[in-house]
Design a protein around this motif. Structure first.
Motif, PDB file in Angstrom:
ATOM      1  N   UNK A 176       1.162  -1.513   0.307  1.00 14.80           N
ATOM      2  CA  UNK A 176      -0.068   0.284  -0.122  1.00 14.80           C
ATOM      3  C   UNK A 176       0.862   1.372   0.433  1.00 14.80           C
ATOM      4  N   UNK A 177       0.084   2.372  -0.021  1.00 16.71           N
ATOM      5  CA  UNK A 177       1.138   3.880  -0.502  1.00 16.71           C
ATOM      6  C   UNK A 177       2.011   4.130   0.906  1.00 16.71           C
ATOM      7  N   UNK A 178       1.060   3.438   1.401  1.00 14.58           N
ATOM      8  CA  UNK A 178       2.164   3.941   3.342  1.00 14.58           C
ATOM      9  C   UNK A 178       3.033   2.723   3.589  1.00 14.58           C
ATOM     10  N   UNK A 179       3.531   1.751   2.442  1.00 16.43           N
ATOM     11  CA  UNK A 179       4.334   0.322   2.897  1.00 16.43           C
ATOM     12  C   UNK A 179       3.974  -0.818   3.451  1.00 16.43           C
ATOM     13  N   UNK A 180       2.351  -0.398   3.402  1.00 11.59           N
ATOM     14  CA  UNK A 180       1.979  -1.850   3.869  1.00 11.59           C
ATOM     15  C   UNK A 180       1.718  -3.063   3.568  1.00 11.59           C
ATOM     16  N   UNK A 181       1.834  -4.358   4.048  1.00 14.77           N
ATOM     17  CA  UNK A 181       2.047  -5.341   3.052  1.00 14.77           C
ATOM     18  C   UNK A 181       1.185  -6.430   2.961  1.00 14.77           C
ATOM     19  N   UNK A 182       0.786  -6.854   2.298  1.00 12.71           N
ATOM     20  CA  UNK A 182       0.481  -8.285   2.107  1.00 12.71           C
ATOM     21  C   UNK A 182      -1.235  -8.561   2.534  1.00 12.71           C
ATOM     22  N   UNK A 183      -2.118  -9.359   2.855  1.00 10.75           N
ATOM     23  CA  UNK A 183      -3.213  -9.382   2.702  1.00 10.75           C
ATOM     24  C   UNK A 183      -3.994  -8.619   4.053  1.00 10.75           C
ATOM     25  N   UNK A 184      -3.550  -8.117   4.673  1.00 14.30           N
ATOM     26  CA  UNK A 184      -3.874  -7.768   6.468  1.00 14.30           C
ATOM     27  C   UNK A 184      -3.315  -6.079   5.978  1.00 14.30           C
ATOM     28  N   UNK A 185      -2.630  -5.723   5.645  1.00  7.68           N
ATOM     29  CA  UNK A 185      -1.257  -5.118   5.613  1.00  7.68           C
ATOM     30  C   UNK A 185      -0.667  -4.433   6.542  1.00  7.68           C
ATOM     31  N   UNK A 186       0.260  -5.182   7.311  1.00  9.49           N
ATOM     32  CA  UNK A 186       0.895  -4.842   7.922  1.00  9.49           C
ATOM     33  C   UNK A 186       1.787  -3.772   7.214  1.00  9.49           C
ATOM     34  N   UNK A 187       2.196  -3.322   8.921  1.00 10.68           N
ATOM     35  CA  UNK A 187       3.534  -1.937   8.573  1.00 10.68           C
ATOM     36  C   UNK A 187       4.778  -3.109   8.799  1.00 10.68           C
ATOM     37  N   UNK A 188       5.523  -3.061   8.306  1.00  6.02           N
ATOM     38  CA  UNK A 188       6.962  -3.654   8.395  1.00  6.02           C
ATOM     39  C   UNK A 188       7.166  -4.009   9.835  1.00  6.02           C
ATOM     40  N   UNK A 189       7.611  -3.263  10.741  1.00  3.59           N
ATOM     41  CA  UNK A 189       7.861  -3.216  12.101  1.00  3.59           C
ATOM     42  C   UNK A 189       6.469  -4.103  12.613  1.00  3.59           C
ATOM     43  N   UNK A 190       5.267  -4.309  12.390  1.00  4.53           N
ATOM     44  CA  UNK A 190       4.527  -4.758  13.602  1.00  4.53           C
ATOM     45  C   UNK A 190       4.366  -6.646  12.715  1.00  4.53           C
ATOM     46  N   UNK A 191       5.693  -6.245  11.068  1.00  2.56           N
ATOM     47  CA  UNK A 191       5.329  -8.424  10.166  1.00  2.56           C
ATOM     48  C   UNK A 191       5.979  -8.537  11.061  1.00  2.56           C
ATOM     49  N   UNK A 192       7.447  -7.644  11.232  1.00  5.83           N
ATOM     50  CA  UNK A 192       8.652  -8.706  12.253  1.00  5.83           C
ATOM     51  C   UNK A 192       8.461  -8.909  13.043  1.00  5.83           C
ATOM     52  N   UNK A 193       7.156  -8.154  14.032  1.00  6.45           N
ATOM     53  CA  UNK A 193       7.224  -8.260  15.311  1.00  6.45           C
ATOM     54  C   UNK A 193       6.111  -9.736  15.783  1.00  6.45           C
ATOM     55  N   UNK A 194       5.325  -9.591  15.012  1.00  6.01           N
ATOM     56  CA  UNK A 194       3.785 -10.447  14.919  1.00  6.01           C
ATOM     57  C   UNK A 194       3.729 -11.475  14.033  1.00  6.01           C
ATOM     58  N   UNK A 195       4.642 -11.460  12.822  1.00  4.09           N
ATOM     59  CA  UNK A 195       4.481 -12.099  11.691  1.00  4.09           C
ATOM     60  C   UNK A 195       4.575 -13.735  12.380  1.00  4.09           C
ATOM     61  N   UNK A 196       3.941 -14.560  11.732  1.00  5.63           N
ATOM     62  CA  UNK A 196       3.677 -16.030  12.307  1.00  5.63           C
ATOM     63  C   UNK A 196       3.761 -17.071  11.276  1.00  5.63           C
ATOM     64  N   UNK A 197       4.649 -18.072  10.881  1.00  3.00           N
ATOM     65  CA  UNK A 197       4.834 -18.818   9.336  1.00  3.00           C
ATOM     66  C   UNK A 197       3.645 -20.461  10.333  1.00  3.00           C
ATOM     67  N   UNK A 198       2.709 -19.889   9.692  1.00  2.00           N
ATOM     68  CA  UNK A 198       1.364 -20.639   9.492  1.00  2.00           C
ATOM     69  C   UNK A 198       1.482 -21.835   8.979  1.00  2.00           C
ATOM     70  N   UNK A 199       2.594 -21.606   7.597  1.00  2.00           N
ATOM     71  CA  UNK A 199       2.341 -22.862   6.574  1.00  2.00           C
ATOM     72  C   UNK A 199       3.249 -24.048   7.151  1.00  2.00           C
TER      73      UNK A 199
END
Length: 263
Positions: A176-199
């Motif tokens: 997204x325009x503010x750098x959010x990423x993926x299906x639910x638009x995580x900001x990168x810092x949150x992606x690092x902190x809360x990301x889960x390898x569910x697969x």
């Protein structure tokens, strides 16, 4: 970059911001990148992340979007109309009915009911239909450089470079325009902190629906979600929805849509 390191960065924001020269036009961006690269090296960013920073261009479209956010100023009724709430609910019910065990498994593990995850997924990217067309690294570093909210975005910019180092994203990954990423638009810092390898494939992929929704559920649980408690305004878990997005109309819309999906 582990969560504790990101927390340390957040605690050091005044000193970090003071060490960098922000700007409000593109003219100083390349000089700022040189400064920021020095900070990134000090924070352990590797060759891949630094290369992504070097490639990043000033994101004019990001600045335009940052200055022109209007929908959060709408009334709740108008906001839900503009954001397609009825369509999200209708499609969300079908998604839940099509794969009930997927959402039930997430609820068993994290305590977050399907309606919340589905409503967020629908609101953020129309269930993955559009996850953004802006280069994540360029967008987030532009916002870190921009004087308006540089202190907020600097840790996320460092996190984006760390995600490149981890091969979770590349210099060209779109969001997204503010750098959010993926299906639910995580900001990168949150992606690092809360990301889960569910697969279980050894990486966290926010463009994979399983990883993305598990990460979203994990974010909410870590922010204080109480399994089995309510999430409407005035109920305990509504306070957690506020952690996802600060706009009141957004929070209320998610609560309403989630209740309708789960009803």
């Amino acid at each position: 970059m582990r969560p504790i390191i990101l927390a340390l960065l957040l605690s050091q924001l005044p000193s970090i911001g003071a060490a960098l020269t922000c700007g409000n036009t593109s003219s100083g961006f390349n000089a700022w990148k040189t400064e920021f690269a020095q900070l990134a090296r000090q924070r352990g960013i590797g060759r891949a992340g630094l290369s992504a920073l070097e490639q990043a261009s000033y994101a004019t479209a990001t600045i335009r979007a940052d200055r022109g956010q209007k929908s959060f100023r709408y009334s709740l009724e108008k906001f839900m109309q503009v954001r397609g709430a009825d369509t999200i609910v209708a499609q969300g019910r079908k998604r839940k009915a099509r794969d009930p065990e997927f959402y039930a498994a997430l609820e068993r593990q994290y305590g977050v009911p399907p309606g919340i995850l589905i409503a967020l997924h629908g609101m953020e990217t129309a269930f993955g239909g559009f996850m953004g067309d802006s280069p994540v690294v360029a967008a987030i570093t532009t916002l870190a450089y921009d004087c308006r909210r540089s202190d907020f975005f600097i840790p996320h910019a460092l996190a984006a470079l760390e995600l490149v180092d981890r091969k979770a994203i590349t210099a060209n990954t779109r969001g997204a325009k503010h750098g959010e990423l993926g299906h639910t638009q995580f900001l990168p810092g949150n992606a690092l902190t809360y990301g889960v390898d569910a697969t279980g494939d050894g990486k966290v992929d926010f463009y994979n629906i399983t990883d993305a929704l598990a990460s979203t559920a994990n974010f909410l649980r870590q922010k204080g979600w109480q399994p089995g408690r309510g999430y409407q305004p005035g109920e305990p878990n509504f306070e957690v929805i506020k952690q996802w997005n600060a706009a009141s109309v957004y929070q209320q819309a998610i609560a309403i849509m989630a209740r309708r999906i789960d009803s």
